[in-house]
Design an enzyme around this catalytic site. Structure first.
Site, PDB file in Angstrom:
ATOM      1  N   GLY B  13       0.798  -1.221   0.000  1.00 29.63           N
ATOM      2  CA  GLY B  13       0.000   0.000   0.000  1.00 29.63           C
ATOM      3  C   GLY B  13       0.826   1.264   0.000  1.00 29.63           C
ATOM      4  N   GLY B  14       2.040   1.207  -0.555  1.00 34.05           N
ATOM      5  CA  GLY B  14       2.830   2.424  -0.710  1.00 34.05           C
ATOM      6  C   GLY B  14       2.438   3.125  -1.999  1.00 34.05           C
ATOM      7  N   ALA B  16       3.551   3.133  -5.107  1.00 36.28           N
ATOM      8  CA  ALA B  16       3.441   2.376  -6.358  1.00 36.28           C
ATOM      9  C   ALA B  16       2.151   1.558  -6.371  1.00 36.28           C
ATOM     10  CB  ALA B  16       4.659   1.477  -6.541  1.00 36.28           C
ATOM     11  N   HIS B  43       6.655   3.075   3.627  1.00 35.63           N
ATOM     12  CA  HIS B  43       7.970   3.727   3.601  1.00 35.63           C
ATOM     13  C   HIS B  43       8.048   4.849   2.569  1.00 35.63           C
ATOM     14  CE1 HIS B  43      12.059   4.205   4.710  1.00 35.63           C
ATOM     15  NE2 HIS B  43      12.565   3.761   3.588  1.00 35.63           N
ATOM     16  N   GLY B  50      12.431  14.777  -2.923  1.00 34.26           N
ATOM     17  CA  GLY B  50      11.642  15.143  -4.073  1.00 34.26           C
ATOM     18  C   GLY B  50      11.585  14.113  -5.160  1.00 34.26           C
ATOM     19  N   HIS B 257      23.234   5.134   0.467  1.00 35.21           N
ATOM     20  CA  HIS B 257      23.005   6.584   0.451  1.00 35.21           C
ATOM     21  C   HIS B 257      24.111   7.270   1.246  1.00 35.21           C
ATOM     22  CE1 HIS B 257      21.157  10.497   1.017  1.00 35.21           C
ATOM     23  NE2 HIS B 257      20.193  10.163   0.181  1.00 35.21           N
ATOM     24  N   ARG B 273      22.366  18.487   0.197  1.00 38.70           N
ATOM     25  CA  ARG B 273      23.480  18.816  -0.703  1.00 38.70           C
ATOM     26  C   ARG B 273      22.967  19.521  -1.951  1.00 38.70           C
ATOM     27  NH1 ARG B 273      25.264  13.636  -2.148  1.00 38.70           N
ATOM     28  NH2 ARG B 273      23.487  12.859  -1.000  1.00 38.70           N
ATOM     29  N   GLU B 394       9.884  -0.083  -6.071  1.00 41.69           N
ATOM     30  CA  GLU B 394      11.187  -0.622  -5.678  1.00 41.69           C
ATOM     31  C   GLU B 394      11.202  -2.149  -5.718  1.00 41.69           C
ATOM     32  OE1 GLU B 394      12.662   1.087  -2.049  1.00 41.69           O
ATOM     33  OE2 GLU B 394      14.515  -0.071  -2.092  1.00 41.69           O
TER      34      GLU B 394
END
Lengths: 244, 659
Positions: B13-14, B16, B43, B50, B257, B273, B394
C-alpha cells in the site's frame, strides 16, 4: 553527549493485554540496561528480543515520520521512536493509546480509525474535471502552497485523538486530526467544496462545535501543527454558515 | 477455506501499489490492496527530497526536457538500465507530477524575481522568470544536469503518499491492513493470486485474482545498517522468487546513500546537498572537490558514498563512539531555509542527535538505502516468466535504474510505474489472457502447504532462533556485501549465508500461540530474506566488474565487453541453497545512448565491441536529422512510443514551447 560512567538500569512498565483472551490487562515490568542514544524503539525491541518475544507494538519508519508508534509514554501521548530514554526517569510507563481499537499490548488500530475519518470527511480534492496530464499545471501562489503543506504535515499518529477531552465523551467526535484536514482542504483552491459543503461535514457537535477547547491535541501534536488556531478559525467560519 | 475473489490484487500500500490500484479501479475493475501497515505509514512517506520530472520551470531548470532526464538516468545507471524504460519513464514523469498537483500535492512553487541560493559553497543570486511564477519549482539533486527535482519542503513522499492514498479512499478501494502475502498461488506459468496471513488474527486465506501486482518496496532490512523502515524486508520479491518461476533482476545492485545519521542510520535528504550543503572531514576540510572536480557533492550516490568511505579509509574520518563518520554541513544554508525546506531534517537532528543543523554539523556515513534489483518485469510491468504477475516500484526490476538510481527517481518511479502498470493490468484483465482458470483444489493445496509451514514453526521441534539468524545475516551483508566488495569476502558471505539458510529450515519459537504472535513474524520471514541475501551476495560474487553501486575492489573497472548484461536469479527448487543465475545481455546496437563516461566517477571502462559502431550510427542519425525537431530525432534514434499506454501519449507542454 557525555554518558554517565555506569549505565542506568531502566524499568519499562508496560500495560499488557490481549483482547478476547478474558484476562484482565496488567502492568508488567521489564528491566533493561540503558545505552547511549537509546530510544523507546531500541528499548522495546530489546525487550522483545531478549525478554518477551510475545510483546506487541508497532514501528515502521523509526524516524518520526510515519506515525505508527503513538503510545502513552508516562501517561502522555507521543511517538515512541523518537523519544530518548535519557529524557525520562528510570521507570518508564508505557500504555496503548486510548480511543482506538486495541490490538494487543501497545498496538492499536489507528489505521481503521483514520480510514473512517477519511471516508467520513471525504479528505480528497473534490474537483469537477479530470486534469489534462500533458497540459501546463495551474499556477498557485508559492505562499499558499506552503500554507497548505503546513496543514498537510499531519501524520495521523493519533496522539491528538488520544489527548482529546471531547472524545472521552463523544465517540463520534472527528477530533483535531479531522478538523485539521477540513482546514487543509478548505484552504486549497483546487478543492471545489464550499463552506456550506464543509458545514455539512463538521457543522455540529460531532464536528467543530463539539470541541471543548481543552486543546490537549495542540499540546501533544508531535508535528507541532497549529491545531488551536485552525480549530478556532474553522469554528468562526462554520458559525457564519450556521447563521445564514 | 476462506477464498476472496477480485479482479486485481495489489500487494503493498505504498505509492506504487496505491497508484496502480487507482488506475485499475478507474478502468472499472474490482481491486483489493493488501498492506502490512495502514497505507499512509508505508515507507514512501520517508522520501524527503523530491521527485524528478523535467518541467523546466525554474531558472536553473530552463531548457530541461525528456531527453536530458533520459540521459541523466542512463548515465546514473552506469548504462545498466533498460533505455526504453528510461524513455517511457522520462516521458511520463511530468504527467505524474501534474496529476499529483491536481490531486492536491502542495508542490513548492516558483516565486518570480531575484532570490539567493547556495551553489558550490557560495551564495549566488538567481532570477526566476515572471512567466514561471506559481508553476511547480524544482531543486538540484545529484547526477543531474538541470534542477529537476520537484519537492514539497522535505516531506515530498509524505505529501504524495497522502494524496494518492486519499484518492484510493475516494475510489472506495478496500485496503486489507495488517495482512501479509506469504505465498503466490500459481501453476503452469500463471499466477492466480496469493495466500495471505492476517497479522492480527493469524488466519490464512486465499486471495484469487486475475492480475496480481507486487508493490512491496525494497529489501534493505537484509542489511544491519540501513535507512529503510523496519517493514522493508523484501517479502514480496521473496515470494515471487519462491515460485521457482519468476525471475529477480540485478539483485547485487544495492544502493548506499551518502548521508544517514550516525548511529541511528536515519536518512537526511540529498536535498541538503542539492540546496548547497557540503561534506567535510575531521579537519573541517571540504573533500569532495578533491575527488570529483566536476560534480563534487552532487555526483551520483554510488560515487559520493564510495568517495566518503575512501576518505575515511585514508584516515580523515571523525572518530566517535559508534565508529567513524564524516560531517554534513548545512549551516551555510541559514536558519530560514532549513526551517522552510529542510524541516524534517531539522526535526530528525533535534530528536535523534540533540543538535541544531542551522548551527551544528551533522554526523553522517553511507548506509544501505535502495534496492535497484527486484522482480524482473518487461516494460509493461509484467513478470517476464510468470503471466498474471505484475510488479512496480522498488519491488520491481523494471529496469529504470540499472546499477545506480538517481536521487529523486524512486518516488518518481513509484507513481509513473503505478500509472503504467494500472493500465497494463486492466488491459490484461480485459483480454482473454486475464481469464481465471484456477481450481479450488490447487488453492487448497497452497493453503494447506502454507498452514503446515506455520504449524511446523508453532508446534515443531526446531531449535534455531530466528532473530539470531536474522542478526547474523544482517551483519554479513553489511560487513561483506557492502560498498566495497571483494571476491574472498563475497565467497565467505555466500558460504555462511548458505549455512544460515539451512539452519533457518529448523527454526523453533517460544510463544506457541497462533493469532497475533509477533514471534512468528521473523520466524516466517527470515528464510525468505536469506534467499534474497543469497541472490545479492552470489550475484555480486559472480559479477567480476564494477558498475554503478556494485564495486569490486578486485575488479575495479566497468567491463562492458563481458558484463553489459542483467543478472537474472531464479530459485527452482525449495531445497536449493543458491539461486540459479542467468544473464540477459543489454543490446548496444539498439541503445539511444551508447556506453561512455558518466561525467563523474571512473573513466576507465572496458568498451563493448559494438559500442563504437553504434556511436557512429547515432552520430549519423543525428547529423541526418539535424533540422528535425527533437521528437522526430528521438523517434529515429530509439522508438519507444509503442510502450506508452494510450492515456499517457502526447507531448508534455512546457513554458516557452514554440507551437
Amino acid at each position: 553527549m557525555s554518558a554517565p560512567a555506569k549505565p542506568r538500569r531502566l524499568t519499562l512498565r508496560i500495560l499488557r493485554s490481549t483482547p478476547g483472551a478474558h484476562v484482565e490487562p496488567q502492568w508488567q515490568d521489564f528491566a533493561i540496561e540503558e545505552a547511549e542514544g537509546m530510544t523507546l524503539f531500541i528499548a522495546l525491541n530489546e525487550v522483545r528480543q531478549n525478554l518477551d518475544p510475545s510483546l506487541q507494538f508497532d514501528f515502521v519508519c523509526r524516524a518520526g515520520i510515519c506515525g505508527s508508534c503513538g503510545m502513552l509514554i508516562d501517561g502522555r501521548p507521543g511517538l515512541a521512536c523518537r523519544t530518548l530514554t535519557k529524557d525520562l526517569g528510570s521507570t518508564i510507563t508505557l500504555a496503548p493509546l486510548p480511543v482506538f481499537e486495541l490490538i494487543g499490548d501497545l498496538s492499536v488500530n489507528t489505521g481503521k480509525w483514520m480510514r473512517g475519518t477519511a471516508e467520513r470527511l471525504e479528505t480528497w480534492i473534490h474537483s469537477q474535471q479530470a486534469p489534462a496530464l500533458t497540459a501546463m499545471e495551474a499556477p498557485m501562489e508559492p505562499e499558499l502552497a506552503e500554507a497548505i503543506y503546513e496543514l498537510d504535515r499531519c501524520i495521523e499518529c493519533g496522539c491528538c485523538v488520544a489527548g482529546c477531552g471531547t472524545l472521552r465523551m463523544r465517540e463520534d467526535f472527528v477530533g483535531a486530526v479531522g478538523l485539521n484536514k477540513i482546514a487543509r482542504f478548505r484552504l486549497d483552491p483546487r478543492d471545489a467544496r464550499s463552506d456550506e459543503d464543509f458545514y455539512d461535514l463538521i457543522g455540529d457537535d460531532s464536528g467543530v462545535f463539539g470541541c471543548m477547547s481543552l486543546l490537549g491535541c495542540h499540546d501533544v501534536c508531535p508535528k507541532g501543527l497549529p491545531l488551536q488556531t485552525q480549530i478556532a478559525f474553522l469554528r468562526r467560519k462554520m458559525a457564519v454558515v450556521g447563521f445564514k | 477455506m476462506r477464498i476472496v475473489y477480485t479482479d486485481v490484487l495489489v500487494v503493498g500500500g505504498g505509492l506504487a501499489g496505491l497508484r496502480a490500484a487507482v488506475g485499475a479501479r478507474r478502468r472499472g475493475l474490482e481491486v483489493i490492496i493488501l498492506s502490512l501497515v495502514p497505507p499512509k505509514r508505508s515507507h514512501s512517506a520517508a522520501a524527503q527530497g523530491g521527485m524528478q520530472a523535467s518541467l523546466g520551470n525554474t531558472a536553473r531548470g530552463a531548457g530541461d526536457n525528456e531527453d536530458v532526464h533520459f540521459e541523466d538516468t542512463v548515465r546514473g545507471s552506469d548504462w545498466g538500465c533498460d533505455q526504453e524504460v528510461a524513455r517511457l519513464f522520462a516521458h511520463t514523469a511530468p504527467q505524474a507530477v501534474r496529476e499529483l498537483a491536481a490531486w492536491g500535492v502542495p508542490w513548492n512553487r516558483v516565486k518570480a524575481g531575484e532570490r539567493e541560493v547556495v551553489v558550490d559553497g557560495r551564495r549566488v543570486s538567481l532570477a526566476e522568470r515572471p512567466e514561471a511564477h506559481g508553476l511547480i519549482a524544482a531543486r538540484d539533486f545529484g547526477g543531474t544536469k538541470k534542477w529537476r527535482t520537484c519537492f514539497v519542503s522535505d516531506g515530498t513522499g509524505h505529501a504524495m503518499l497522502y494524496a494518492v492514498s486519499d484518492q484510493a479512499v475516494a475510489e472506495s478501494i478496500p485496503v486489507h491492513e495488517r495482512c501479509e502475502a506469504i505465498a503466490l498461488i500459481h501453476d503452469a506459468g500463471r499466477c492466480h493470486g496469493a495466500i495471505v496471513r492476517n497479522l492480527v488474527t493469524g488466519e490464512l486465506s486465499a486471495y484469487i485474482a486475475r492480475a496480481t501486482c507486487i508493490a512491496t518496496g525494497g529489501f534493505g532490512r537484509i542489511y544491519r545498517v540501513t535507512s529503510n523502515a523496519v517493514i522493508n524486508e523484501g517479502i514480496g520479491a521473496a515470494i515471487a522468487l519462491e515460485t521457482g518461476v519468476a525471475e529477480l533482476g540485478n539483485m547485487e545492485a544495492v544502493q548506499f546513500h551518502p548521508t544517514t545519521i550516525v548511529p541511528a542510520g536515519i536518512l537526511v535528504t540529498e536535498g541538503c546537498r542539492g540546496d548547497g550543503g557540503l561534506l567535510r572531514d575531521a579537519a573541517g576540510h571540504r573533500f569532495m572537490p578533491d575527488y570529483e572536480p566536476e560534480k563534487k557533492e552532487l555526483a551520483s550516490r554510488d560515487v559520493v558514498s564510495r568517495r566518503m568511505e575512501e576518505h575515511i579509509r585514508a584516515g580523515h574520518g571523525v572518530k566517535g563512539r559508534f565508529g567513524e563518520h564524516l560531517w554534513l554541513d548545512i549551516t551555510l544554508l541559514g536558519k530560514a531555509h532549513i526551517d522552510g525546506r529542510l524541516r524534517e531534517v531539522k526535526e530528525i537532528c533535534q530528536h535523534f542527535l540533540g543538535i541544531d543543523p542551522a548551527r551544528d554539523l551533522i554526523p553522517v556515513r553511507p548506509a544501505q538505502h535502495y534496492s535497484m534489483g527486484g522482480i524482473r518485469t518487461d516494460a509493461s510491468g509484467q513478470s517476464t516468466r510468470l503471466a498474471g504477475l505484475f510488479a512496480c516500484g522498488e519491488a520491481a526490476c523494471w529496469d529504470l535504474h540499472g546499477f545506480n538510481r538517481l536521487g529523486g527517481n524512486s518516488v518518481a518511479e513509484t507513481v509513473v510505474a503505478g500509472m503504467i502498470v494500472g493500465e497494463t493490468m486492466a488491459d490484461f484483465v480485459e483480454s482473454s489472457a486475464g481469464d481465471l482458470q484456477v481450481s479450488t483444489a490447487l488453492v487448497r493445496e497452497f493453503l494447506e502447504w502454507e498452514q503446515a509451514r506455520i504449524d511446523t514453526l508453532l508446534h515443531g521441534d526446531g531449535s534455531e532462533n530466528a532473530t539470531a539468524l536474522m542478526a547474523r545475516m544482517q551483519s554479513i551483508m553489511t560487513d561483506k556485501v557492502g560498498i566495497f566488495r571483494r571476491g574472498d569476502l563475497l565467497e565467505s558471505a555466500v558460504e555462511e549465508l548458505q549455512q544460515l539458510l539451512v539452519r533457518s529450515r529448523s527454526i523453533g519459537i517460544a510463544t506457541r500461540r497462533p493469532g497475533a504472535n509477533p514471534e512468528l513474524v521473523p520466524a516466517s520471514r527470515v528464510q525468505k530474506m536469506l534467499t534474497l541475501a543469497l541472490c545479492v551476495a552470489y550475484g555480486a560474487l559472480q559479477r567480476t566488474e564494477s558498475r554503478g553501486a556494485h564495486y569490486r575492489e578486485d575488479h575495479p573497472r566497468r567491463n562492458d565487453a563481458d558484463w553489459l548484461k542483467r543478472t537474472l536469479a531464479r530459485w527452482p527448487d525449495a531445497g536449493d541453497t543458491l539461486p540459479t543465475l542467468a544473464y540477459e545481455p543489454l543490446d548496444v546496437t539498439r541503445m539511444e545512448l551508447p556506453p561512455g563516461w558518466r561525467g563523474y566517477g571512473a573513466k576507465d571502462a572496458i568498451e563493448h565491441p559494438a559500442t563504437e559502431a553504434r556511436a557512429a550510427e547515432i552520430a549519423a542519425i543525428r547529423a541526418a536529422f539535424g533540422h528535425a525537431d527533437r521528437y522526430i530525432l528521438q523517434q529515429a534514434l530509439m522508438p519507444f512510443e509503442q510502450l506508452v499506454p494510450e492515456p499517457f501519449r502526447g507531448r508534455n507542454e512546457r513554458l516557452g514551447d514554440t507551437p
